[in-house]
Design a protein around this motif. Structure first.
Motif, short mmCIF file in Angstrom:
data_model
loop_
_atom_site.label_atom_id
_atom_site.label_comp_id
_atom_site.label_asym_id
_atom_site.label_seq_id
_atom_site.Cartn_x
_atom_site.Cartn_y
_atom_site.Cartn_z
N LYS A 287 1.03 -1.28 0.10
CA LYS A 287 0.04 0.20 0.04
C LYS A 287 0.97 0.99 0.11
CE LYS A 287 -4.07 -2.05 2.71
NZ LYS A 287 -4.91 -2.37 3.79
N ILE A 288 0.58 2.32 -0.91
CA ILE A 288 1.06 3.31 -0.97
C ILE A 288 -0.12 4.32 -0.47
CG2 ILE A 288 2.11 5.21 -2.76
CD1 ILE A 288 3.35 2.50 -1.99
N PHE A 289 0.44 5.65 0.39
CA PHE A 289 -0.25 6.74 0.62
C PHE A 289 0.46 8.25 -0.31
CE2 PHE A 289 -0.86 3.10 4.14
CZ PHE A 289 -1.71 3.24 3.94
N LEU A 290 -0.12 8.53 -0.23
CA LEU A 290 -0.04 9.57 -0.95
C LEU A 290 0.70 11.68 0.03
CD1 LEU A 290 -0.71 9.68 -4.87
CD2 LEU A 290 1.13 9.67 -3.78
N PRO A 291 1.14 11.90 -0.50
CA PRO A 291 1.00 13.15 0.62
C PRO A 291 -0.41 13.63 0.82
CG PRO A 291 2.88 13.62 -0.85
CD PRO A 291 2.19 11.97 -1.52
N TYR B 96 7.44 8.83 1.07
CA TYR B 96 8.47 8.07 0.45
C TYR B 96 9.59 7.82 1.26
CZ TYR B 96 13.37 8.86 -1.54
OH TYR B 96 14.38 9.14 -2.41
N LYS B 97 9.56 7.53 2.95
CA LYS B 97 10.36 6.88 3.18
C LYS B 97 9.71 5.52 3.42
CE LYS B 97 12.10 9.82 7.10
NZ LYS B 97 11.71 10.81 8.79
N ARG B 98 7.68 5.64 3.59
CA ARG B 98 7.38 4.18 3.15
C ARG B 98 7.11 3.52 1.78
NH1 ARG B 98 3.16 7.21 5.83
NH2 ARG B 98 2.07 7.55 4.37
N LEU B 99 7.81 4.01 0.95
CA LEU B 99 8.13 3.44 0.06
C LEU B 99 9.16 3.26 0.01
CD1 LEU B 99 7.24 4.93 -3.83
CD2 LEU B 99 9.71 4.62 -3.13
#
Length: 286
Positions: free
Chosen positions: A10-14, A54-57
């Motif tokens: 899962k990716i969370f955008l700003p 970015y850190k999660r990515l």
């Protein structure tokens, strides 16, 4: 990025930041102390916090890269494939940096327009109806032809910078997601084929899949280069416009030489000429 192994990453955008605190009002009084007008004053914007996209990515991408690199090494195409892997992932960026700049330029554009309107209305609401004379005429000319124009130009530049930062935020986000999506879909396939690489058929299949992966990463590198050169050109155009504004504010366009002379007559500051330069409306000059 902590995602269970049986679930897709899962990716969370700003995300949008909370709205700023409520505005306040500045009350303006006349010579008698009576409040004649209230001006809305926006508080200092709350600093925006990086949501950590970015850190999660990167945290989610690193295990996928290890899997793909191991498969690349087993395919015999390791050196070329890893070179493309490094080039594609090295260009990853934090989109929040552009998001934050977009918001700051947008805030600046709004502040400039608000100040321009306040200055314009202050003259026509507080000065023009109550005063006449040489000083009033000079002040009107200066506001109309100098200050108003400069504020408008600064507002346009701020708006264009905010738009450029928004475009770069979008491009960086899309590139990051493209890279992550490529690794997320390729890693399971390469891992499976790597376990079959001892068999000649499995090795051919692995080499073929690594070749497909290399082609996709090469396209990503080209995509990044195209975006880089496009926005390098856009920023260069904006820099030229800012140079024009610097020339309007400073002598020879050099801040070290000081601001341009306003060319206001020295008689405006002459105490003996005040009654002639500032005449209350409805009265004649003595």
């Amino acid at each position: 990025m902590s995602t269970p192994p049986n679930e897709p990453p899962k990716i969370f955008l700003p995300r949008e930041t909370p709205p700023p605190a409520s505005s306040q009002q500045l009350h303006i009084a006349n010579r008698s102390g009576n409040v004649v007008r209230a001006v809305t004053v926006q508080p200092t914007p709350t600093p925006r916090t990086d949501p950590g996209f970015y850190k999660r990515l990167i945290s989610g991408l690193n295990p996928l890269r290890q899997t793909t690199r191991a498969a690349m090494a087993m395919s015999g195409l390791g050196i070329a494939a890893i070179a493309l892997d490094v080039a594609a992932t090295l260009n990853l960026g934090n989109p929040f940096l552009f998001y934050d700049r977009r918001e700051r330029w947008k805030d600046m554009a709004g502040l400039l327009e608000g100040n321009r309107s306040d200055l314009w209305r202050s003259y026509f609401d507080d000065i023009s109806p109550h005063w006449k004379g040489h000083a009033v005429e000079m002040l009107q000319q200066y506001i109309r032809f100098n200050v108003n124009g400069l504020y408008s130009q600064l507002g346009k530049i701020s708006g264009e910078m905010s738009g450029t930062m928004q475009s770069q935020f979008k491009e960086v986000s899309e590139y990051d997601l493209s890279v992550f999506g490529l690794y997320a879909t390729s890693a399971p396939i390469l891992r499976t084929l790597a376990t079959m690489s001892l068999h000649p058929v499995g090795r051919v299949a692995l080499m073929t899949q690594v070749g497909v992966f290399m082609s996709a990463t090469g396209n990503l590198v080209k995509q990044f280069a195209d975006v880089y050169y496009t926005y390098e050109g856009e920023l260069n155009k904006l820099e030229l416009k800012l140079n024009d504004l610097r020339g309007a504010f400073y002598r020879s366009g050099n801040p070290a030489m000081g601001p341009r002379d306003l060319n206001i007559s020295p008689t405006i500051g002459d105490a003996a000429q005040v009654k002639k330069n500032w005449i209350p409306a409805g009265k004649e000059s003595p």
